[in-house]
Motif scaffolding. Structure first.
Motif, PDB file in Angstrom:
ATOM      1  N   CYS A 125       1.150  -1.238  -0.062  1.00 34.25           N
ATOM      2  CA  CYS A 125      -0.269  -0.538   0.079  1.00 34.25           C
ATOM      3  C   CYS A 125       0.665   1.442  -0.483  1.00 34.25           C
ATOM      4  CB  CYS A 125      -1.316   0.145   1.394  1.00 34.25           C
ATOM      5  SG  CYS A 125      -2.110  -1.361   1.216  1.00 34.25           S
ATOM      6  N   ASP A 126       2.548   1.253   0.752  1.00 33.15           N
ATOM      7  CA  ASP A 126       2.834   2.551   0.366  1.00 33.15           C
ATOM      8  C   ASP A 126       3.421   2.474  -0.280  1.00 33.15           C
ATOM      9  OD1 ASP A 126       4.143  -0.084   1.174  1.00 33.15           O
ATOM     10  OD2 ASP A 126       5.500   0.847   2.500  1.00 33.15           O
ATOM     11  N   PHE A 127       2.988   1.953  -1.648  1.00 34.59           N
ATOM     12  CA  PHE A 127       3.650   2.266  -2.980  1.00 34.59           C
ATOM     13  C   PHE A 127       2.487   2.705  -3.735  1.00 34.59           C
ATOM     14  CE2 PHE A 127       7.577   0.163  -0.900  1.00 34.59           C
ATOM     15  CZ  PHE A 127       8.391   1.618  -1.481  1.00 34.59           C
ATOM     16  N   ALA A 128       1.539   2.569  -3.601  1.00 37.55           N
ATOM     17  CA  ALA A 128      -0.123   3.012  -4.352  1.00 37.55           C
ATOM     18  C   ALA A 128       0.804   3.260  -5.192  1.00 37.55           C
ATOM     19  CB  ALA A 128      -1.023   2.657  -3.705  1.00 37.55           C
TER      20      ALA A 128
ATOM     21  N   PHE B 169       5.985  -3.651  -9.088  1.00 37.36           N
ATOM     22  CA  PHE B 169       5.899  -2.726  -9.979  1.00 37.36           C
ATOM     23  C   PHE B 169       5.486  -1.564  -9.574  1.00 37.36           C
ATOM     24  CE2 PHE B 169       7.323  -6.209 -12.588  1.00 37.36           C
ATOM     25  CZ  PHE B 169       8.229  -5.305 -13.743  1.00 37.36           C
ATOM     26  N   ASP B 170       6.135  -0.487  -8.752  1.00 41.68           N
ATOM     27  CA  ASP B 170       5.663   0.694  -7.655  1.00 41.68           C
ATOM     28  C   ASP B 170       5.076   1.785  -8.609  1.00 41.68           C
ATOM     29  OD1 ASP B 170       8.390  -0.554  -5.705  1.00 41.68           O
ATOM     30  OD2 ASP B 170       6.061  -1.511  -6.042  1.00 41.68           O
ATOM     31  N   ASN B 171       4.427   2.262  -7.830  1.00 43.66           N
ATOM     32  CA  ASN B 171       3.508   4.171  -8.586  1.00 43.66           C
ATOM     33  C   ASN B 171       3.389   4.535 -10.081  1.00 43.66           C
ATOM     34  OD1 ASN B 171       4.386   5.235  -5.537  1.00 43.66           O
ATOM     35  ND2 ASN B 171       7.093   4.452  -5.669  1.00 43.66           N
ATOM     36  N   GLN B 172       2.478   2.859 -10.053  1.00 45.30           N
ATOM     37  CA  GLN B 172       2.324   3.451 -11.677  1.00 45.30           C
ATOM     38  C   GLN B 172       1.356   4.191 -11.910  1.00 45.30           C
ATOM     39  OE1 GLN B 172       3.869   0.834 -13.639  1.00 45.30           O
ATOM     40  NE2 GLN B 172       5.294   1.567 -12.571  1.00 45.30           N
TER      41      GLN B 172
ATOM     42  N   PRO C 261      14.058  -5.974 -22.169  1.00 49.09           N
ATOM     43  CA  PRO C 261      14.126  -6.083 -20.720  1.00 49.09           C
ATOM     44  C   PRO C 261      13.418  -5.612 -20.065  1.00 49.09           C
ATOM     45  CG  PRO C 261      15.538  -5.654 -22.199  1.00 49.09           C
ATOM     46  CD  PRO C 261      15.525  -5.171 -23.358  1.00 49.09           C
ATOM     47  N   VAL C 262      12.632  -6.075 -18.927  1.00 46.10           N
ATOM     48  CA  VAL C 262      11.667  -5.003 -17.988  1.00 46.10           C
ATOM     49  C   VAL C 262      11.946  -5.504 -16.929  1.00 46.10           C
ATOM     50  CG1 VAL C 262       9.838  -5.273 -16.691  1.00 46.10           C
ATOM     51  CG2 VAL C 262       9.533  -5.469 -19.202  1.00 46.10           C
ATOM     52  N   THR C 263      12.590  -4.400 -15.810  1.00 44.38           N
ATOM     53  CA  THR C 263      13.223  -4.413 -14.574  1.00 44.38           C
ATOM     54  C   THR C 263      12.128  -4.024 -13.745  1.00 44.38           C
ATOM     55  OG1 THR C 263      14.968  -4.137 -15.200  1.00 44.38           O
ATOM     56  CG2 THR C 263      14.890  -3.932 -12.969  1.00 44.38           C
ATOM     57  N   PRO C 264      12.057  -4.832 -12.628  1.00 43.19           N
ATOM     58  CA  PRO C 264      11.049  -4.696 -11.524  1.00 43.19           C
ATOM     59  C   PRO C 264      11.360  -3.709 -10.467  1.00 43.19           C
ATOM     60  CG  PRO C 264      11.423  -7.027 -10.670  1.00 43.19           C
ATOM     61  CD  PRO C 264      12.283  -6.303 -11.996  1.00 43.19           C
ATOM     62  N   THR C 265      10.130  -2.466 -10.277  1.00 39.96           N
ATOM     63  CA  THR C 265      10.737  -1.345  -8.907  1.00 39.96           C
ATOM     64  C   THR C 265      11.836  -2.785  -7.732  1.00 39.96           C
ATOM     65  OG1 THR C 265       8.985  -0.800  -9.715  1.00 39.96           O
ATOM     66  CG2 THR C 265      10.476  -0.206  -7.640  1.00 39.96           C
TER      67      THR C 265
END
Length: 288
Positions: free
Chosen positions: A149-152, A162-165, A182-186
């Motif tokens: 939730c803190d990265f909603a 994948f945060d803060n989208q 290439p895709v990199t997770p947060t």
């Protein structure tokens, strides 16, 4: 006078045939893996959850063949296995994409933009909830909570964050997935396919170079409250969104008069910020 089921338009259907068996080479390989998993538990039936991940790693979803395999290995009935496989949403019951894209639409993520992201992705990909793109790359679903939730608002791909989208960034994300870029997770480990993820969830090591070390830990937003509780950060300043000034211009906290309060809600809240006469200190021990 009675009527038959066919006259009432009810089709009783035919009994379902037994699930087909895995090819001999596949079954032999899966049996070796399954025995390794089962050996970890004092009661073999406790291995059912990881075994379901194991068979999911084989075909990308839990098939009737996979459930029969689990039942055979654990001396359970297929009904017992089916009851578990249909209870947990992490087990897919039909073919799905290489990348499971889950958009959190629970309360906080929703009001922060999760609903807009999910609606945008449905239109962009041309699929509904649980649908898979024609190229078999992406399955889209809404998720009740991603526990971030803190990265909603948060989107997960094969359970990586994948945060803060935004709708724009989420559309770019799925486009990259479908194009093989290439895709990199947060946060967390590098992305892998859903089948590879399922094998890791079955309890087998992630053998990719650097994947374990890249697992990371909680981000700054997750640790803010802990730092405040330990006195490592100063208390937040309160913003007054209805005082006629800029909404992003903070003012120092002060003692409220009887006609004002420090909550941004429509009514005073029973918290230390809005009710200074009943403070809840950040260093209070649990239960105090």
């Amino acid at each position: 006078m009675t009527t038959s089921s066919s006259e009432r338009g009810v089709s009783l259907g035919m009994p379902e045939l037994p699930a087909p068996a895995y090819p001999d080479d596949v079954r032999s390989r899966l049996e070796a893996d399954a025995r390794e998993v089962i050996a970890r538990y004092p009661d073999s039936r406790s291995a059912l959850l990881p075994l379901l991940h194991l068979v999911q790693s084989e075909e990308g979803h839990v098939t009737r063949t996979g459930m029969q395999f689990c039942a055979d290995m654990l001396d359970l009935t297929t009904a017992e296995v089916t009851a578990v496989a249909t209870f947990y949403t992490m087990y897919r019951r039909r073919p799905s994409g290489d990348y499971q894209v889950g958009v959190c639409t629970n309360t906080l993520c929703a009001v922060m933009g999760g609903d807009a992201i999910f609606e945008s992705l449905q239109e962009h990909l041309g699929v509904g909830n649980g649908g898979t793109t024609e190229d078999g790359k992406v399955t889209l679903e809404h998720i009740e909570c991603n526990a971030a939730c803190d990265f909603a608002p948060v989107v997960m791909v094969n359970w990586e964050f994948f945060d803060n989208q935004t709708p724009e960034s989420a559309r770019g994300l799925v486009d990259d997935l479908r194009a093989g870029r290439p895709v990199t997770p947060t946060r967390g480990a590098p992305l892998c396919t859903f089948k590879e993820t399922a094998r890791i969830l079955a309890g087998f090591p992630d053998e990719r170079d650097g994947a374990v070390a890249a697992g990371g830990s909680a981000g700054p937003a997750s640790l803010a409250g802990l730092k405040l509780a330990k006195g490592e950060a100063s208390a937040a300043r309160v913003v007054h969104p209805r005082d006629g000034g800029p909404h992003d211009a903070p003012r120092d906290v002060h003692d409220p008069s009887p006609t004002e309060h420090l909550s941004s809600h429509d009514a005073p809240q029973d918290t230390s910020a809005s009710d200074p006469s009943h403070p809840a200190g950040p260093t209070a021990e649990e239960g105090e």
